[in-house]
Scaffold this motif. Sequence first.
Motif, short mmCIF file in Angstrom:
data_model
loop_
_atom_site.label_atom_id
_atom_site.label_comp_id
_atom_site.label_asym_id
_atom_site.label_seq_id
_atom_site.Cartn_x
_atom_site.Cartn_y
_atom_site.Cartn_z
N SER A 155 0.84 -1.19 0.00
CA SER A 155 0.00 0.00 0.00
C SER A 155 0.87 1.24 0.00
O SER A 155 2.07 1.17 0.26
N PRO A 173 -8.86 7.25 -0.55
CA PRO A 173 -9.86 6.18 -0.46
C PRO A 173 -9.28 4.79 -0.69
O PRO A 173 -9.69 3.83 -0.03
N ALA A 174 -8.33 4.65 -1.62
CA ALA A 174 -7.74 3.34 -1.90
C ALA A 174 -7.02 2.80 -0.68
O ALA A 174 -7.11 1.61 -0.35
N LEU A 176 -7.57 3.67 2.48
CA LEU A 176 -8.56 3.37 3.50
C LEU A 176 -9.24 2.04 3.24
O LEU A 176 -9.50 1.25 4.15
N SER A 177 -9.53 1.77 1.96
CA SER A 177 -10.17 0.52 1.59
C SER A 177 -9.26 -0.67 1.89
O SER A 177 -9.70 -1.69 2.41
N LEU A 178 -7.97 -0.51 1.55
CA LEU A 178 -7.01 -1.58 1.80
C LEU A 178 -6.85 -1.82 3.30
O LEU A 178 -6.80 -2.96 3.76
N SER A 180 -9.08 -1.21 5.61
CA SER A 180 -10.30 -1.83 6.09
C SER A 180 -10.32 -3.32 5.78
O SER A 180 -10.73 -4.15 6.61
N GLN A 181 -9.85 -3.69 4.55
CA GLN A 181 -9.81 -5.10 4.17
C GLN A 181 -8.86 -5.88 5.06
O GLN A 181 -9.15 -7.00 5.48
N SER A 184 -10.34 -6.35 8.47
CA SER A 184 -11.40 -7.35 8.40
C SER A 184 -10.83 -8.76 8.35
O SER A 184 -11.32 -9.67 9.04
#
Length: 252
Positions: A155, A173-174, A176-178, A180-181, A184
Amino acid sequence: MDDITWGAAQYTCTLLGYSLQKGGAGVELLKTVKQLEAHMSLTRKLMRLGNSAEAVEAAKRAVHLSDSVLRLCLTVAHLNRAMYFACDNVLWAGKAGLLPNLDQEKWSLRSFRYYLFALILNLTRDAYEIRLLMEREARSSHGGSKATWNSSPPSPLENGALPYPQSSSSLPPAALSLLSQRLSRQFQLLVTVLRSNPPLLLDLLKNTCDVFIPLDRLGIYPSGQGFVGACGLASSVLSILTIVHPWLKLKP
């Protein structure tokens, strides 16, 4: 098991006393419950007269563990438990009148310090074992590849493209998405590991419940009589479970 059973009864009295006080019970009833709790506490201390020697023997066995982290955590934890029980024995002698000039407050605080340090080491051991099992689960679920948290594409955070420190609101956003994944996946791994290892889960829950007791008594994190009673009762019930079902006890 007697010590654990008396512990459950003691913390039940603690919780009962808190509930009665909140409910506006009479002074005499509250006094009776507190006396009963003190009697059970004294009885528990009497039952622990040989526990220091058992803790020292457990420390001797832990010294021979092959894993250096487990060896350190368990050996030092058992030694602190030995000191905790020794202080408890001195307190029993003071409360029983054998040491009338004993400073019980000082010895009580000393006892809880040893108890707290032993619990911190036990929680460290739990966290270490969880980490190892999560890595093993990640490797097995990815066909022998690297762990999940190492198998994702790098990242911007890893490449150093973003200055440090960065708040989450300023991340693209990219990223943040990574992030979050990854969180998770980590959470899913954690749930999988704990569900498939009941002894580790019970040990983690028990140590987490226990740690609030010395934190409250030492004034580090005051949580109140009711919360301490609930934590002590929950810990005692979990300990009884590991005795009734020995396979639930975490080894070594």
